[in-house]
Scaffold this active site. Sequence first.
Site, mmCIF file in Angstrom:
data_model
loop_
_atom_site.group_PDB
_atom_site.id
_atom_site.type_symbol
_atom_site.label_atom_id
_atom_site.label_comp_id
_atom_site.label_asym_id
_atom_site.label_seq_id
_atom_site.Cartn_x
_atom_site.Cartn_y
_atom_site.Cartn_z
ATOM 1 N N HIS A 173 -7.501 9.194 15.772
ATOM 2 C CA HIS A 173 -8.801 8.737 15.748
ATOM 3 C C HIS A 173 -8.635 9.092 17.614
ATOM 4 C CE1 HIS A 173 -9.680 7.322 11.259
ATOM 5 N NE2 HIS A 173 -9.159 6.314 11.713
ATOM 6 N N ASP A 196 -3.816 9.748 5.485
ATOM 7 C CA ASP A 196 -4.137 8.452 5.539
ATOM 8 C C ASP A 196 -5.731 8.570 4.997
ATOM 9 O OD1 ASP A 196 -4.129 5.932 8.023
ATOM 10 O OD2 ASP A 196 -6.432 6.983 7.620
ATOM 11 N N HIS A 223 -8.608 7.275 6.249
ATOM 12 C CA HIS A 223 -9.572 7.434 7.272
ATOM 13 C C HIS A 223 -9.369 9.020 7.369
ATOM 14 C CE1 HIS A 223 -8.709 3.019 7.423
ATOM 15 N NE2 HIS A 223 -9.916 2.830 6.809
ATOM 16 N N ASP A 267 -2.229 4.115 3.624
ATOM 17 C CA ASP A 267 -3.627 3.192 3.659
ATOM 18 C C ASP A 267 -4.724 2.596 2.480
ATOM 19 O OD1 ASP A 267 -4.333 5.069 5.467
ATOM 20 O OD2 ASP A 267 -5.734 3.447 6.664
ATOM 21 N N TYR A 291 -1.316 -0.544 5.923
ATOM 22 C CA TYR A 291 -1.583 -2.416 6.789
ATOM 23 C C TYR A 291 -0.648 -3.829 5.863
ATOM 24 C CZ TYR A 291 -4.409 0.836 9.665
ATOM 25 O OH TYR A 291 -4.473 1.599 10.483
HETATM 26 C C1 SP5 Z 1 -5.206 4.488 12.394
HETATM 27 C C2 SP5 Z 1 -5.894 4.037 11.261
HETATM 28 O O1 SP5 Z 1 -6.313 3.498 9.676
HETATM 29 N N1 SP5 Z 1 -7.212 3.980 11.758
HETATM 30 C C3 SP5 Z 1 -8.091 2.992 10.830
HETATM 31 C C4 SP5 Z 1 -9.073 1.833 11.872
HETATM 32 C C5 SP5 Z 1 -10.573 1.802 10.564
HETATM 33 N N2 SP5 Z 1 -10.834 0.661 10.862
HETATM 34 C C6 SP5 Z 1 -11.810 -0.432 10.641
HETATM 35 C C7 SP5 Z 1 -12.677 -1.792 10.618
HETATM 36 C C8 SP5 Z 1 -13.636 -1.935 9.550
HETATM 37 C C9 SP5 Z 1 -13.924 -3.061 9.975
HETATM 38 N N3 SP5 Z 1 -13.229 -4.121 9.772
HETATM 39 C C10 SP5 Z 1 -12.824 -5.228 9.507
HETATM 40 C C11 SP5 Z 1 -12.864 -6.037 8.183
HETATM 41 C C12 SP5 Z 1 -13.804 -7.509 8.410
HETATM 42 N N4 SP5 Z 1 -13.445 -8.132 7.254
HETATM 43 ZN ZN ZN Z 2 -6.254 4.675 8.423
#
Ligand code: SP5
Ligand code: ZN
Length: 344
Positions: free
Chosen positions: A165, A199, A201, A283, A322
């Site tokens: 990212h 990934d 995302h 993920d 994760y």
């Molecule tokens: C490297 C990678 O996989 N980064 C992913 C980052 C995505 N993070 C987004 C988070 C969105 C909000 N999450 C909060 C969840 C609360 N229940």
């Molecule tokens: Zn990711």
Amino acid sequence: MPVVWSDRHRLHDPGGEVWVGVRIPGTEVPDRAEAIREALAAAGARFVDAAPQPADVVHAVHDRALTDYLASAWGSWEAAGLTAEPGQDRVVPYVFAHPELGRKLAVPAAASARAGYFTYDTMTLVGPGTWAAARAAIDVAVTAAELVRAGAPAAYACCRPPGHHATRSAFGGSCYLNNTAAAAARLRTMGEIAVIDIDAHHGNGTQAIFYEAADVRVGSVHIDPGAGWFPHFVGFASETGHGANRNLPLAPGTGDDGWLQAIDELAHWARPARALVVALGVDAAADDPESPLMVTPAGYRAAGRRLGSLRLPTVIVQEGGYDLDTIGGLVREFLTGIEEGGFG
Ligand code: SP5
Ligand code: ZN
């Protein structure tokens, strides 16, 4: 295949994330890399310590302004007294460099404001060891690229923090420096490079870094940002660059069949390349808390087989994943699949 590793990842503890203004625990924790290491060690993997790499491998993909900022961010936050008043133990932005503020924006003089010049979210916190760990993750990725340049068919870079990212001059999405892009840039001497990002995302940082590059094609399969998922602003199929960028967004709930079909498309599209970088996030798995994709361990193994059967020199770079109970096994399945596909 060799597993490249650095203990320095432990220096980075983001201490949670600020989501909709609230500090929550966060999922990008040091135990992630340790869980992967344990699973690979139990499977008999050979570990190689990352070799320190010169600064130019970072500056091949990042502006000096970003690296200077990240290297100094924690020190200036502490020096400004922000840890005592208001009592914030990580660097958290409060203003952002929105494009409508003007064409040429100043880098803020105040430490409290400077973060918002270099990041695009509130979830990617900087602490005392963040720079050292992010820089070491670059060493891990580039050491793996060097092994492949020296003739290894494949190498796995167990990077943490993740990187896909991070753009040339901005960090976000739990990423500070783009490990995948640094590995791809290092392989460029071999000829045309393909990056395939699996990934969950969209790999927006890698896309942005190579968007104008004719010799690095970047493909990503990911949860559809149009369905409400990070990175929200980008990752749509219409983003094709000059023809060397490919996005395959998937609907929430997509499982092995749809995901593997997209990977087959990206694999076919990567064929003209002379070397491959896989941005390996695990993920997309069903148990992962950060995405609604439903890929199984067998799906990750099948993905490895498909990409391994390209028989391109391959660097695999760890991105997200994760669920601490399953990420190690998922990485092991993917790497086994790469070897079964014909390489390792
Ligand atoms: C490297 C990678 O996989 N980064 C992913 C980052 C995505 N993070 C987004 C988070 C969105 C909000 N999450 C909060 C969840 C609360 N229940
Ligand atoms: Zn990711």
